[in-house]
Design an enzyme around this catalytic site. Structure first.
Site, short mmCIF file in Angstrom:
data_model
loop_
_atom_site.label_atom_id
_atom_site.label_comp_id
_atom_site.label_asym_id
_atom_site.label_seq_id
_atom_site.Cartn_x
_atom_site.Cartn_y
_atom_site.Cartn_z
N LYS A 198 8.50 -28.75 -22.21
CA LYS A 198 7.40 -29.62 -22.66
C LYS A 198 7.81 -30.58 -23.77
O LYS A 198 7.12 -31.58 -24.01
CB LYS A 198 6.21 -28.77 -23.10
CG LYS A 198 6.46 -27.89 -24.30
CD LYS A 198 5.33 -26.94 -24.59
CE LYS A 198 5.28 -25.80 -23.62
NZ LYS A 198 6.40 -24.84 -23.74
N GLY B 185 7.95 -11.43 -21.58
CA GLY B 185 8.77 -12.63 -21.45
C GLY B 185 8.02 -13.92 -21.64
O GLY B 185 8.49 -14.98 -21.20
N GLU C 193 7.80 -17.51 -27.16
CA GLU C 193 8.90 -18.42 -27.42
C GLU C 193 10.03 -17.64 -28.08
O GLU C 193 9.83 -16.57 -28.66
CB GLU C 193 8.44 -19.55 -28.35
CG GLU C 193 7.49 -20.55 -27.70
CD GLU C 193 8.15 -21.39 -26.63
OE1 GLU C 193 9.39 -21.58 -26.69
OE2 GLU C 193 7.45 -21.86 -25.72
N ASP D 152 3.61 -24.36 -30.17
CA ASP D 152 3.66 -24.41 -28.71
C ASP D 152 2.41 -25.10 -28.17
O ASP D 152 2.50 -25.99 -27.32
CB ASP D 152 3.79 -23.00 -28.13
CG ASP D 152 3.69 -22.98 -26.62
OD1 ASP D 152 4.65 -23.38 -25.95
OD2 ASP D 152 2.62 -22.59 -26.09
N LYS E 277 1.98 -28.74 -26.13
CA LYS E 277 1.25 -28.89 -24.87
C LYS E 277 0.11 -29.89 -25.02
O LYS E 277 -0.17 -30.68 -24.10
CB LYS E 277 0.72 -27.53 -24.42
CG LYS E 277 1.82 -26.57 -23.98
CD LYS E 277 1.29 -25.19 -23.66
CE LYS E 277 2.41 -24.27 -23.19
NZ LYS E 277 1.95 -22.89 -22.96
#
Length: 301
Positions: free
Chosen positions: A89, A170, A173, A184, A188
């Site tokens: 991103k 998983g 970050e 994050d 986005k």
């Protein structure tokens, strides 16, 4: 169609599985893989030259402060007249318009479906199914780690316990503070604003507040009032430009935003012609992110 992969983490390995499974239908060929720890050449530029690929697939991890080196990787591919697909991103959050214009000048395609909603259609949905619609703004719950942390606190556990759960799945970050502090989500938010609202912005311009100040005691108090907390991304057109924010919001348990739990995500697009339309991704895994990359590769075909 020959692919040059930069980055070989969970998404890249899941993509390789998809490519093998669907090879009889669409025979993509991986021309090479280059990573920082296992470089295929001395530099990315040499790797791209040697690969003779049609498409560069950029799957490195997010740098929420600059978008580099992914932006330079993409520019290097464009300079070699390669199409680009990315799940990172950062380039969309920091340099989308410049990269879009460069791709247009070169006559190549630039696709990035997996950057915001783990492969669930957002950008392709707008491009292919909402022609001519003017998007006035968006509302999203887009970060999985913060939801897992809040849910852990609702069970009386600590922030660290929630981060550990996110890492086990998983979804955190590499530096989980990027999730907790809202970077994050800010990346986005900036990416959505750049593509859908023409904002030409960066994550630093997003009004940002994370969940680091929340405690199990505070969450218990909020829960007792019949509410929960979600880290909400918002963007809207205003007379003075585009207003963007990421902040934890107390939400009624029956609110649509509160229903998004665990790794699930939601984006609502507020449009002039279609009212509000949305996309929900239910408990996505790395395979869904990889499939978003595959969708983009199919779009190139």
């Amino acid at each position: 169609m020959r692919l040059a992969l930069i980055g070989h983490g969970h998404v890249a390995r899941a993509l390789e599985t998809i490519l093998r499974e669907k090879h009889a239908e669409h025979p993509f060929e991986i021309a090479g893989v280059h990573t920082r720890t296992h470089p295929a050449a001395a530099t990315v530029e040499e790797f791209l030259d040697d690969s003779r690929a049609d498409v560069m697939v950029e799957l490195t991890t997010l740098n929420p402060k600059s978008g580099e080196p992914a932006i330079s990787h993409i520019r290097g591919a464009f300079a070699r007249n390669m199409h680009v697909v990315t799940a990172n991103k950062g380039p969309i959050a920091f340099a989308y318009e410049e990269l879009r214009e460069e791709a247009e000048r070169r006559g190549v395609k630039f696709r990035f479906e997996s950057t915001v909603m783990d492969g669930a259609p957002v950008f392709n949905q707008v491009r292919n199914n909402l022609p001519g619609v003017r998007i006035e703004g968006f509302t999203g719950v887009l970060n999985s780690t913060t939801k897992l942390v809040i849910e852990a606190m609702e069970r009386g556990l600590s922030l660290e316990d929630g981060v550990a759960a996110a890492r086990a799945l998983g979804v955190a970050e590499a530096d989980a503070s990027y999730d907790i502090d809202g970077w994050d989500s800010a990346a986005k938010t900036a990416a959505l604003a750049n593509v859908l609202l023409g904002a030409r912005t960066t994550p630093e311009s997003v009004e940002r507040s994370g969940i680091g100040g929340l405690t199990p005691a505070k969450i218990a108090e909020i829960s007792g009032a019949g509410k929960t907390v979600r880290l909400v991304s918002r963007g809207s057109r205003t007379e003075s430009g585009v207003a963007l924010s990421v902040r934890p919001e107390e939400i009624d348990r029956f609110d649509m935003l509160a229903s998004i739990q665990g790794t699930s995500n939601l984006i609502l697009l507020h449009t002039r012609e279609m009212g509000t339309v949305g996309t929900v991704s239910i408990s996505p895994r790395v395979e869904q992110t990889a499939y978003g990359v595959y969708i983009d590769l199919m779009d190139l075909i």
